[in-house]
Design a protein around this motif. Structure first.
Motif, mmCIF file in Angstrom:
data_model
loop_
_atom_site.group_PDB
_atom_site.id
_atom_site.type_symbol
_atom_site.label_atom_id
_atom_site.label_comp_id
_atom_site.label_asym_id
_atom_site.label_seq_id
_atom_site.Cartn_x
_atom_site.Cartn_y
_atom_site.Cartn_z
ATOM 1 N N LEU A 195 -5.064 40.050 79.075
ATOM 2 C CA LEU A 195 -3.683 39.708 78.758
ATOM 3 C C LEU A 195 -2.781 40.914 78.997
ATOM 4 O O LEU A 195 -3.205 42.057 78.827
ATOM 5 C CB LEU A 195 -3.556 39.270 77.294
ATOM 6 N N PRO A 196 -1.523 40.684 79.354
ATOM 7 C CA PRO A 196 -0.575 41.793 79.538
ATOM 8 C C PRO A 196 -0.065 42.289 78.188
ATOM 9 O O PRO A 196 1.013 41.930 77.733
ATOM 10 C CB PRO A 196 0.547 41.150 80.361
ATOM 11 N N LEU A 197 -0.848 43.132 77.534
ATOM 12 C CA LEU A 197 -0.522 43.570 76.179
ATOM 13 C C LEU A 197 0.546 44.653 76.149
ATOM 14 O O LEU A 197 1.317 44.752 75.192
ATOM 15 C CB LEU A 197 -1.782 44.086 75.475
ATOM 16 N N GLY A 198 0.587 45.489 77.164
ATOM 17 C CA GLY A 198 1.498 46.627 77.158
ATOM 18 C C GLY A 198 2.861 46.297 77.730
ATOM 19 O O GLY A 198 3.135 45.149 78.112
ATOM 20 N N PRO A 199 3.729 47.288 77.798
ATOM 21 C CA PRO A 199 5.061 47.086 78.378
ATOM 22 C C PRO A 199 4.957 46.659 79.838
ATOM 23 O O PRO A 199 4.054 47.069 80.566
ATOM 24 C CB PRO A 199 5.723 48.464 78.251
ATOM 25 N N GLU A 200 5.897 45.850 80.264
ATOM 26 C CA GLU A 200 5.879 45.341 81.626
ATOM 27 C C GLU A 200 6.059 46.487 82.618
ATOM 28 O O GLU A 200 6.867 47.388 82.420
ATOM 29 C CB GLU A 200 6.996 44.318 81.808
ATOM 30 N N GLY A 201 5.271 46.448 83.682
ATOM 31 C CA GLY A 201 5.393 47.448 84.734
ATOM 32 C C GLY A 201 4.746 48.784 84.432
ATOM 33 O O GLY A 201 5.012 49.761 85.128
ATOM 34 N N THR A 202 3.883 48.843 83.416
ATOM 35 C CA THR A 202 3.238 50.100 83.039
ATOM 36 C C THR A 202 1.724 49.970 83.166
ATOM 37 O O THR A 202 1.112 49.146 82.485
ATOM 38 C CB THR A 202 3.585 50.510 81.601
ATOM 39 N N SER A 203 1.125 50.752 84.064
ATOM 40 C CA SER A 203 -0.332 50.845 84.154
ATOM 41 C C SER A 203 -0.797 51.955 83.220
ATOM 42 O O SER A 203 -0.214 53.046 83.220
ATOM 43 C CB SER A 203 -0.773 51.165 85.585
ATOM 44 N N ALA A 204 -1.802 51.670 82.430
ATOM 45 C CA ALA A 204 -2.264 52.664 81.457
ATOM 46 C C ALA A 204 -3.786 52.691 81.404
ATOM 47 O O ALA A 204 -4.437 51.644 81.372
ATOM 48 C CB ALA A 204 -1.695 52.359 80.074
ATOM 49 N N LEU A 205 -4.334 53.893 81.406
ATOM 50 C CA LEU A 205 -5.768 54.115 81.220
ATOM 51 C C LEU A 205 -5.965 54.924 79.951
ATOM 52 O O LEU A 205 -5.092 55.723 79.574
ATOM 53 C CB LEU A 205 -6.358 54.868 82.409
ATOM 54 N N LEU A 206 -7.105 54.730 79.293
ATOM 55 C CA LEU A 206 -7.425 55.462 78.066
ATOM 56 C C LEU A 206 -8.568 56.429 78.348
ATOM 57 O O LEU A 206 -9.751 56.052 78.255
ATOM 58 C CB LEU A 206 -7.808 54.496 76.938
ATOM 59 N N PRO A 207 -8.269 57.678 78.734
ATOM 60 C CA PRO A 207 -9.311 58.627 79.141
ATOM 61 C C PRO A 207 -10.385 58.856 78.090
ATOM 62 O O PRO A 207 -11.563 59.022 78.430
ATOM 63 C CB PRO A 207 -8.531 59.911 79.420
ATOM 64 N N ALA A 208 -10.008 58.889 76.805
ATOM 65 C CA ALA A 208 -11.010 59.141 75.769
ATOM 66 C C ALA A 208 -12.066 58.046 75.765
ATOM 67 O O ALA A 208 -13.277 58.316 75.659
ATOM 68 C CB ALA A 208 -10.328 59.231 74.403
ATOM 69 N N ASN A 209 -11.646 56.789 75.881
ATOM 70 C CA ASN A 209 -12.591 55.674 75.898
ATOM 71 C C ASN A 209 -13.359 55.621 77.210
ATOM 72 O O ASN A 209 -14.542 55.261 77.240
ATOM 73 C CB ASN A 209 -11.851 54.358 75.667
ATOM 74 N N ILE A 210 -12.689 55.962 78.309
ATOM 75 C CA ILE A 210 -13.365 55.974 79.605
ATOM 76 C C ILE A 210 -14.458 57.029 79.625
ATOM 77 O O ILE A 210 -15.532 56.829 80.208
ATOM 78 C CB ILE A 210 -12.342 56.212 80.730
ATOM 79 N N GLU A 211 -14.201 58.151 78.971
ATOM 80 C CA GLU A 211 -15.206 59.215 78.920
ATOM 81 C C GLU A 211 -16.467 58.731 78.201
ATOM 82 O O GLU A 211 -17.595 58.969 78.658
ATOM 83 C CB GLU A 211 -14.635 60.442 78.224
ATOM 84 N N LYS A 212 -16.290 58.017 77.093
ATOM 85 C CA LYS A 212 -17.453 57.457 76.387
ATOM 86 C C LYS A 212 -18.150 56.407 77.239
ATOM 87 O O LYS A 212 -19.376 56.332 77.266
ATOM 88 C CB LYS A 212 -17.005 56.847 75.049
ATOM 89 N N PHE A 213 -17.370 55.576 77.926
ATOM 90 C CA PHE A 213 -17.928 54.533 78.780
ATOM 91 C C PHE A 213 -18.736 55.129 79.924
ATOM 92 O O PHE A 213 -19.761 54.581 80.341
ATOM 93 C CB PHE A 213 -16.785 53.670 79.318
#
Length: 460
Positions: A195-213
């Motif tokens: 789902l488009p949970l964040g603001p429109e037109g904003t791509s966001a990555l979560l580095p802390a979670n990606i590091e664990k993944f």
């Protein structure tokens, strides 16, 4: 329904943290006194917020609880020396992903920038959308609760009924805050739940979670980062340039939530056990399994539509990212399969969402949807494949996922889709393009000019 929607079950138990007893079970008097002071302070804040809260959910409390649980979370550096270096790496990954996607789809870039979020940022940025999704559930539960009270109880309670609503809002807010904290600590991108949970037109990555993944994948973190950036960017292209998609997804979730029916007989049974002036009795009632809702036929229809649309979104992203990345990332195939399984089996993110709004956002037919989009692209080209997003009536349905070959053959028959300009259709269906031009005296037909003075804006 494997998970109860929020308000129907108790919040997940807190994990022991740094404030818990030491390994030996001993705790100094000063530590105990400090903890007691913190508890009393939090209780005072909760009560003051309850008095100022309006609506079925205390979102201020939810936000406070989520941020408090994530207080130790940082942005994550992905092995870089500083968070600034990580932010730069995220931006570079997003830029590279957009360049690769340009050759794989006719949809242009949908985000102006790719940013790095911490789990706390994710809570801040997505809470407005959660409010839209969770309000219908809480309204159904709280409304049914009040209606189920006997008339004598309503009269006796009087003004205390407002306190019941406030305490219910606190209970919902507390559970929402715990769930959002779990979700924020697990998601990899802003669109991972589909789902488009964040603001429109904003791509966001979560580095802390990606590091664990990344820790158990045996792949370079840079490859994982670029691959996830490509998936996020592909989602944003859809959500930004397919005008009906964002509204259709969120509205279908709302429709499902509004269809929740509470067993009023169970509520009547519990009503006699509730003391409106005792918050503990209200919490026990809300935590009872007797309040588990049953899925109605209308809800099942909405759920089927949502699962099909989610599968089509995830399947399209899967195919487009695979074509964009190609052989550029050696570990792309393994990452693709890992993420497919993560989405299909449902990790903590999906389980938490099921607790929040009572449904599982699992694209169960993602592989079938991927096969359909791949077949259409191979047989008819990228333009016709992506042009199907120009209108919801052109989209494949659940039956088409069962027989993608028949759908592809149907697309090959002469029809209006052959002469359609996909990008022109996408632009035409944007909400702002639907507004009709103002009619001026110069553009009115002659007959209209002779009918007397023009109507004013009020229609009188």
């Amino acid at each position: 329904m494997s998970n109860l929607p929020f308000g129907f079950g108790p919040p997940d138990p807190d994990k022991p943290g740094d404030n818990g007893p030491s390994e030996g079970g001993q705790q100094s008097g000063a530590d105990a006194f400090n903890q007691l002071g913190q508890m009393l302070s939090q209780l005072g804040q909760m009560l003051s917020q309850a008095g100022s809260s309006s609506g079925p959910v205390n979102y201020d409390l939810a936000k406070q609880i989520a941020l408090q649980k994530l207080s130790g979370s940082a942005g994550g550096t992905m092995g870089f020396a500083s968070s600034g270096d990580a932010d730069s790496a995220v931006r570079d990954a997003g830029h590279l992903a957009e360049l690769w996607l340009d050759a794989a789809t006719i949809l242009p870039a949908g985000a102006s920038a790719t940013t790095a979020w911490s789990p706390r940022d994710w809570v801040h940025k997505t809470l407005p959308t959660w409010q839209r999704l969770c309000d219908p559930v809480a309204q159904q539960v709280s409304g049914a609760w009040v209606e189920a009270l006997p008339d004598e109880a309503k009269q006796a309670a009087g003004p205390l009924l407002s306190m019941v609503g406030q305490m219910g809002g606190m209970a919902f807010g507390s559970q929402l805050g715990n769930a959002l904290a779990q979700l924020a600590a697990d998601v990899l991108t802003s669109t991972e739940v589909g789902l488009p949970l964040g603001p429109e037109g904003t791509s966001a990555l979560l580095p802390a979670n990606i590091e664990k993944f990344t820790e158990g994948l045996e792949l370079p973190s840079s490859e994982v980062l670029v691959f996830l950036a490509a998936r996020e960017a592909a989602h944003q292209r859809l959500f930004s340039h397919v005008p009906w998609l964002r509204q259709r997804l969120l509205a279908t979730v709302e429709e499902f939530a509004r269809g929740i029916k509470v067993d009023t007989s169970a509520l009547e049974q519990l009503a006699g056990q509730v003391d409106p002036s005792n918050p503990a009795s209200i919490e026990e009632a809300l935590s009872s399994g007797l309040l588990e809702p049953q899925t109605t036929p209308e809800q099942q229809a909405a759920l089927n539509r949502l699962e099909t649309l989610l599968a089509l979104v995830e399947g399209w992203v899967d195919v487009v990212v695979a074509e964009a990345v190609g052989d550029r990332l050696p570990g792309a195939g393994a990452l693709r399969e890992t993420l497919r399984r993560r989405r299909a089996t449902g990790g903590p993110a999906e389980q938490t969402f099921a607790t929040l709004v009572g449904l599982e956002l699992r694209p169960r037919r993602m592989r079938a949807a991927s096969a359909l989009w791949k077949l259409v692209g191979d047989q008819h080209g990228v333009d016709k494949r992506d042009g199907l997003w120009s209108h919801p009536d052109l989209m494949p349905n659940a039956e088409d996922l069962d027989d993608p070959m028949e759908f592809s053959e149907r697309l090959g028959q002469p029809g209006e889709l052959d002469d359609m300009d996909p990008m022109a259709e996408l632009e035409r269906t944007k909400p702002e393009a639907k507004a009709e031009p103002e009619t001026t005296p110069e553009t009115k037909p002659d007959a209209a000019k002779d009918d007397g003075p023009e109507d004013d804006d009020s229609g009188h």
